[in-house]
Design a protein around this motif. Structure first.
Motif, PDB file in Angstrom:
ATOM      1  N   ALA A 155       0.830  -1.204   0.000  1.00 51.77           N
ATOM      2  CA  ALA A 155       0.000   0.000   0.000  1.00 51.77           C
ATOM      3  C   ALA A 155       0.868   1.259   0.000  1.00 51.77           C
ATOM      4  N   GLN A 156       0.331   2.309  -0.600  1.00 51.50           N
ATOM      5  CA  GLN A 156       0.999   3.609  -0.567  1.00 51.50           C
ATOM      6  C   GLN A 156      -0.061   4.703  -0.544  1.00 51.50           C
ATOM      7  N   THR A 157       0.121   5.665   0.342  1.00 48.08           N
ATOM      8  CA  THR A 157      -0.811   6.789   0.439  1.00 48.08           C
ATOM      9  C   THR A 157      -0.286   7.950  -0.395  1.00 48.08           C
ATOM     10  N   ILE A 158      -1.154   8.468  -1.286  1.00 46.89           N
ATOM     11  CA  ILE A 158      -0.773   9.560  -2.187  1.00 46.89           C
ATOM     12  C   ILE A 158      -1.821  10.658  -2.087  1.00 46.89           C
ATOM     13  N   ARG A 159      -1.367  11.902  -2.045  1.00 46.64           N
ATOM     14  CA  ARG A 159      -2.283  13.029  -1.995  1.00 46.64           C
ATOM     15  C   ARG A 159      -2.440  13.642  -3.383  1.00 46.64           C
ATOM     16  N   ALA A 160      -3.680  13.786  -3.821  1.00 49.57           N
ATOM     17  CA  ALA A 160      -3.977  14.485  -5.076  1.00 49.57           C
ATOM     18  C   ALA A 160      -4.203  15.961  -4.760  1.00 49.57           C
ATOM     19  N   TYR A 161      -3.670  16.835  -5.593  1.00 48.69           N
ATOM     20  CA  TYR A 161      -3.798  18.270  -5.327  1.00 48.69           C
ATOM     21  C   TYR A 161      -4.023  19.037  -6.622  1.00 48.69           C
TER      22      TYR A 161
END
Length: 251
Positions: A155-161
């Motif tokens: 798993a990897q947490t990614i922020r969309a902006y």
């Protein structure tokens, strides 16, 4: 691993129910005189059992050798992703010659990021196209399943902006005086609904300081460059102006 290949004689009460064994691809699958097959290399082999009573009756079975999966990983670890612009991320599987049955990347709910189908680009390495669709974080889960339906995940947490495209000031030079209260010269930022975090900086703090909101406070006479920049995207966007600090009014 090994597996004993079973067989049945017809009739079941045959006087001689022994057989000889052969493998068509001995480099991939070996077979003992007792019918025990052993996987050696990834691939397939035809195993033949032949009667020894002179009737030369035989039958075959296909044996497939696969490389089991042990782990998978995100090779690209960039934790931010601009909305609307697809970015290719790299993922890998261990061992590199794993016999992959399926591979997928799934975004958590609510999905801030969409993921395409991973594509094999080199041994053990895949590329997956990710696109930010809404501001916020998503946990993306990579799942790889081998031929025996064993699955591993990463798993990897990614922020969309919403990325900043440009920053500009109405004037290239502004003036304040020693003793003036903190003043802000606001830039025009496109798009206005961006969600990036900006950082402000004064070239010379002994002439004027600037806080995180862009408010400048004069310290002494002189000129300094005041700049504001993006902090998230791979491409840095910057806007700036020259601030002149003049003597106190009436001095």
């Amino acid at each position: 691993s090994t597996s004993t290949i079973g067989y049945t004689f017809i009739p079941s009460n045959a006087t001689d129910s022994s057989v000889s064994w052969a493998s068509s691809e001995q480099s991939k699958v070996s077979v003992t005189s007792g019918g025990v097959a052993k996987g050696l290399l990834v691939g397939q082999s035809t195993i033949t059992a032949t009667t020894k009573d002179g009737s030369e009756k035989s039958d075959t079975c296909e044996v497939t050798v696969y490389q089991p999966v042990t782990s998978c990983a995100w090779e690209t670890t960039t934790a931010t992703l601009p909305i609307g612009s697809p970015v290719e991320y790299s993922v890998s599987v261990t061992p590199t010659d794993t016999t992959v049955k399926s591979i997928s990347v799934v975004s958590g709910t609510p999905a801030k990021i969409t993921a395409g189908t991973p594509v094999l680009v080199s041994t053990g390495t895949y590329k997956v196209s990710l696109t930010g669709v809404a501001d916020g974080e998503s946990e993306l889960t990579l799942t790889i399943t081998d031929s025996a339906d064993k699955s591993v995940t990463a798993a990897q947490t990614i922020r969309a902006y919403k990325a900043v495209e440009s920053i500009s000031f109405a004037e290239s030079t502004y003036e304040i005086h020693v003793g003036d209260v903190a003043t802000k010269f606001s830039p025009t930022i496109t798009p206005s609904d961006n969600t990036e975090v900006l950082v402000w900086e004064s070239q010379y703090d002994d002439i004027a300081t600037v806080d995180n909101s862009g408010n400048v406070t004069p310290v002494s006479e002189g000129s300094t460059l005041i700049s504001v920049s993006t902090t998230i995207g791979a491409t840095k966007v910057t806007g700036s102006y020259t601030l002149t600090v003049s003597p106190t009014v009436g001095s």
